[in-house]
Design a protein around this motif. Sequence first.
Motif: not given
Length: 364
Positions: A194-206, A208-220
């Motif tokens: 979870l920490m790594e996802l927030g640090a590398l992919i689900c970062i503030p502002k913009i 990197n959704c295209e590389s996110c492993p839980v993109q299909g589950l993300c309501e935002a």
Amino acid sequence: MTDMVYEQRDNEKEERLVRNLMDWYYQNQRDLIWRKTREPYRIWISEIMAQQTRITAVLPYYERFMKTFPTLKSLAEASEDEVLKSWEGLGYYSRARNLLKTAQIIQVDHQGDFPQGSAVLKKLPGIGEYTAGAIASICFDEKVPAVDGNVQRVFARIYENRMDISIPQSKKLLTEFVREVMPERETGIFNQALMELGALICIPKIPNCESCPVQGLCEAYKKGTQAELPVKAPKKAAKQESKTILLITNGAGEVLLRQRTEKLLGGLWEFYMIEEDLTEEEVLVYLEKIGISLEKITYIGAATHIFTHKQWNMKGYECKVKDGKGIDGFSFYAKEQIENLALPTALQFFRNWLSEESQIGFSV
């Protein structure tokens, strides 16, 4: 939305979230030195250093600190000055002082054995709920969440939760939700993922959704609201404070310093500091009033440093004194002595200038 979003359980979604996240972590985790061990002392040091500091900035400090204090016993037996010197440059020095206090408590009250339960860990200086959860899950497989800003951001987006994350109740509700979602095994891996996802992919502002492993589950992601989340009340503007820094030197090249006793930067060493913005002429008048005669004054330049709630706006002068007379509370220190003293990052600009101009050897 309200906090009710975390009460609307979806077992299938939660299972996919855990599986996708951990599979991604095993393939994409950063190669960090403290991930090669589950020794609680080393995990503890890394977690404290990573608070309010970027991981890339932490790495050299971690290696230096572990080389100086390779064991909990060596840290517990150190002086505060030694610990602050080894911490020099990382900022938020209360973290270093709490490390020393906690090491001493563990050495005396727990016979040097690191406490295993998160409930016990939270009672130690400098270890809050997040750090206790991280240590207990990574080192001892306890099923306990480790919710930091990264984790709050991830879940705010996945569930499009618009609660203000700066409100304690928001973090409390999320912590309990994560406790229910997390797997029974490999709880430390889950927390780190979870920490790594927030640090590398689900970062503030913009993110990197295209590389996110839980993109299909993300309501935002589905609604295009990633940039709006998480919701957080704006910080108050930092209080502006003016400082005049005087690098007072004598004929031997020694520098006037004192060890701070104030709460802010307590225990660190500083040059002579005046709590206002003075011109060169005003500095001369000020020093004459306290009985200091100058041979030469040189303008150094200006620097700023931002603390959590305040900003120092500084400018400095090198002041060469005629008679080497000191000032109450301050003493002159030679090059070899200064190298072993911890000065705050806030004064690094002036320390570096003195090192270059006067060949006083400060380590940075």
